[in-house]
Design an enzyme around this catalytic site. Structure first.
Site, PDB file in Angstrom:
ATOM      1  N   GLY A  86       0.797  -1.218   0.000  1.00 14.44           N
ATOM      2  CA  GLY A  86       0.000   0.000   0.000  1.00 14.44           C
ATOM      3  C   GLY A  86       0.830   1.269   0.000  1.00 14.44           C
ATOM      4  CD  GLN A 194      -7.467  -1.370   6.504  1.00 17.16           C
ATOM      5  OE1 GLN A 194      -8.121  -2.417   6.585  1.00 17.16           O
ATOM      6  NE2 GLN A 194      -6.286  -1.237   7.097  1.00 17.16           N
ATOM      7  CB  CYS A 340       3.944   6.020  21.214  1.00 18.25           C
ATOM      8  SG  CYS A 340       2.461   5.217  21.807  1.00 18.25           S
TER       9      CYS A 340
HETATM   10  C1  LIG Z   1      -1.861  -0.659   5.832  1.00 11.85           C
HETATM   11  C2  LIG Z   1      -2.275   0.509   5.029  1.00 11.85           C
HETATM   12  C3  LIG Z   1      -1.392   1.097   4.105  1.00 11.85           C
HETATM   13  C4  LIG Z   1       0.037   0.630   3.945  1.00 11.85           C
HETATM   14  O1  LIG Z   1       0.121  -0.620   3.312  1.00 11.85           O
HETATM   15  P1  LIG Z   1       1.510  -1.424   3.379  1.00 11.85           P
HETATM   16  O2  LIG Z   1       1.279  -2.569   2.447  1.00 11.85           O
HETATM   17  O3  LIG Z   1       1.695  -1.845   4.789  1.00 11.85           O
HETATM   18  O4  LIG Z   1       2.569  -0.512   2.882  1.00 11.85           O
HETATM   19  C5  LIG Z   1      -1.840   2.154   3.363  1.00 11.85           C
HETATM   20  N1  LIG Z   1      -3.100   2.629   3.507  1.00 11.85           N
HETATM   21  C6  LIG Z   1      -3.978   2.092   4.367  1.00 11.85           C
HETATM   22  C7  LIG Z   1      -5.354   2.647   4.463  1.00 11.85           C
HETATM   23  C8  LIG Z   1      -3.593   1.011   5.167  1.00 11.85           C
HETATM   24  O5  LIG Z   1      -4.460   0.494   6.036  1.00 11.85           O
END
Ligand SMILES: *Cc1c(COP(=O)(O)O)cnc(C)c1O
Length: 402
Positions: A86, A194, A340
């Site tokens: 992501g 998501q 944090c």
């Molecule tokens: C987890 C997440 C990401 C990042 O994805 P990775 O594969 O961990 O780099 C980006 N956007 C949203 C909304 C996420 O929940």
């Protein structure tokens, strides 16, 4: 697989006394995904760019994975680029569009509740001379598409709005915003990390130009994702080199990961409806029991339009970090979403953008369910929360003075 519904079957990583309610952070690999990727760790080791038997066979499996991904979101296989996840997808969309206009500069619109992979990337682009508008949300975290429309300028190059929020589960009006962007001639990107694998996604119906997804959020391994790039749209690649992924992402492919995410997409397509009904019922059971049995609790976000697996609940008069630690000591994994720092912890930027009362934002806990979670686990977590919240409140000076 007869015991598919049992959490213990997921890689056998977890024993019964451990409960995992943090699926928005990551998910275990589905056993069928593991089986599908395994040959590519050993015997099927060829480089897909090679012209001989070892490469050609592997190339065929990448093509197959690309077709499976495309089928899940109603895209053409040629519109799918495999990425590392992501964060890379979000960076590729934003930098890929803006770097094509590096000399001219310009304007981006996003929201105050995006994942850091979008927010920090936009902030970085400000240092390159681009201007950014961070659209505001209301106290339920809802975004009015007119906020986006109002912010559009002559030099707006890109709008980036997430499909579902990782902390609250809120769904955003991506179809409406895509229509506005199209009408005004602005490129539209959505971080759908998501949503992909959880709800049906149809890129043609949504009308988006760019969409990012990540494998490890839907039972594929970490380190693989995909980017939908609408036919005809041109980006500047983040990684240049070989001609892999149509030149958009150089480097020898993550073959086991790509095969795995292809399989995860196929499984999601076949099982999504049942999964959403079952996990949605568990989430509702969890939330309703908490509200009923623990006083001074509120559910954060937009309860009318959320992803079905996420519960973000504030336990007033306590610090959710303390609750997280006590739950962890009891084998229960959840999240707070707050950043944090060494001395103190700040409420998450998402809850801050919603202007939650500090009493609520400090006590906010995110519980996100997934494959393998059971009613027994929900009931166990509720019992644990009833006891732990009471204990923490007895220690809280805020609660004493109430
Ligand atoms: C987890 C997440 C990401 C990042 O994805 P990775 O594969 O961990 O780099 C980006 N956007 C949203 C909304 C996420 O929940």
């Amino acid at each position: 697989m007869e015991n598919k519904e049992k959490r213990t079957s997921y890689c056998g990583a977890l024993e019964t006394k451990y409960i995992y309610f943090d699926h928005n952070a990551t998910t275990p690999i589905h056993p069928e995904v593991k089986d599908a990727m395994e040959p590519f760790l050993c015997e099927k080791f060829g480089n897909p760019s090679s012209a001989h038997w070892a490469g050609k066979d592997v190339r065929g499996h990448i093509d197959e994975a690309r077709a499976r991904v495309a089928a899940l979101i109603n895209a053409e296989p040629s519109e799918i680029i495999f990425t590392s996840g992501g964060s890379e997808g979000d960076n590729l969309a934003i930098k890929g569009v803006l770097f094509r206009n590096l000399k001219k500069g310009g304007h981006i619109i996003t929201t105050a509740v995006e994942h850091p992979a979008v927010i920090r990337t936009c902030q970085q682009m400000e240092r390159f001379g681009f201007e950014v508008t961070y659209a505001v949300v209301d106290e339920y975290g809802r975004l009015d598409p007119r906020e986006i429309e109002k912010a559009i300028r002559k030099d707006t190059l890109l709008i980036s709005v997430m499909y579902a929020n990782n902390e609250t589960g809120n769904l955003y009006p991506v179809r409406e915003i895509a229509a506005i962007a199209r009408e005004r001639g602005v490129i539209f990107h959505t971080d759908a990390v998501q949503v992909v694998g959880k709800l049906p996604v149809d890129v043609k119906e949504l009308g988006v130009d760019l969409l990012s997804a990540s494998g490890h959020k839907f039972n594929a391994p970490k380190g693989v994702g995909f980017q939908y790039v609408k036919k005809g749209l041109e980006l500047m690649p983040l990684i240049s080199g070989g001609h892999q992924e149509r030149g958009y992402r150089a480097g020898t492919e993550n073959v086991p990961g790509i095969v795995a995410i292809g399989k995860a997409c196929e499984i999601a397509k076949d099982t999504m409806a049942g999964k959403s009904a079952r996990i949605g019922a568990l989430r509702d059971r969890l939330e309703n029991a908490i509200l009923e049995r623990i006083p001074d609790t509120v559910v954060n976000g937009n309860r009318e339009d959320r992803i079905y697996n996420t519960a973000n609940v504030s336990f007033k008069y306590i610090e959710s970090e303390a609750l997280l630690v006590m739950l962890d000591l009891n084998g229960i994994a959840v999240s707070t979403g707050s950043a944090c720092s060494s001395e103190f912890s700040e409420p998450s930027h998402v809850l801050q953008a919603m202007h939650l009362d500090p009493l609520c934002s400090r006590g906010a806990l995110r519980m996100s369910l997934g494959l393998g979670n059971t009613r027994e686990e929900v009931d166990h977590v509720v019992e644990a929360l009833v006891g732990l919240v009471e204990r923490l409140r007895q220690m809280s000076p805020f609660y004493q003075g109430k």
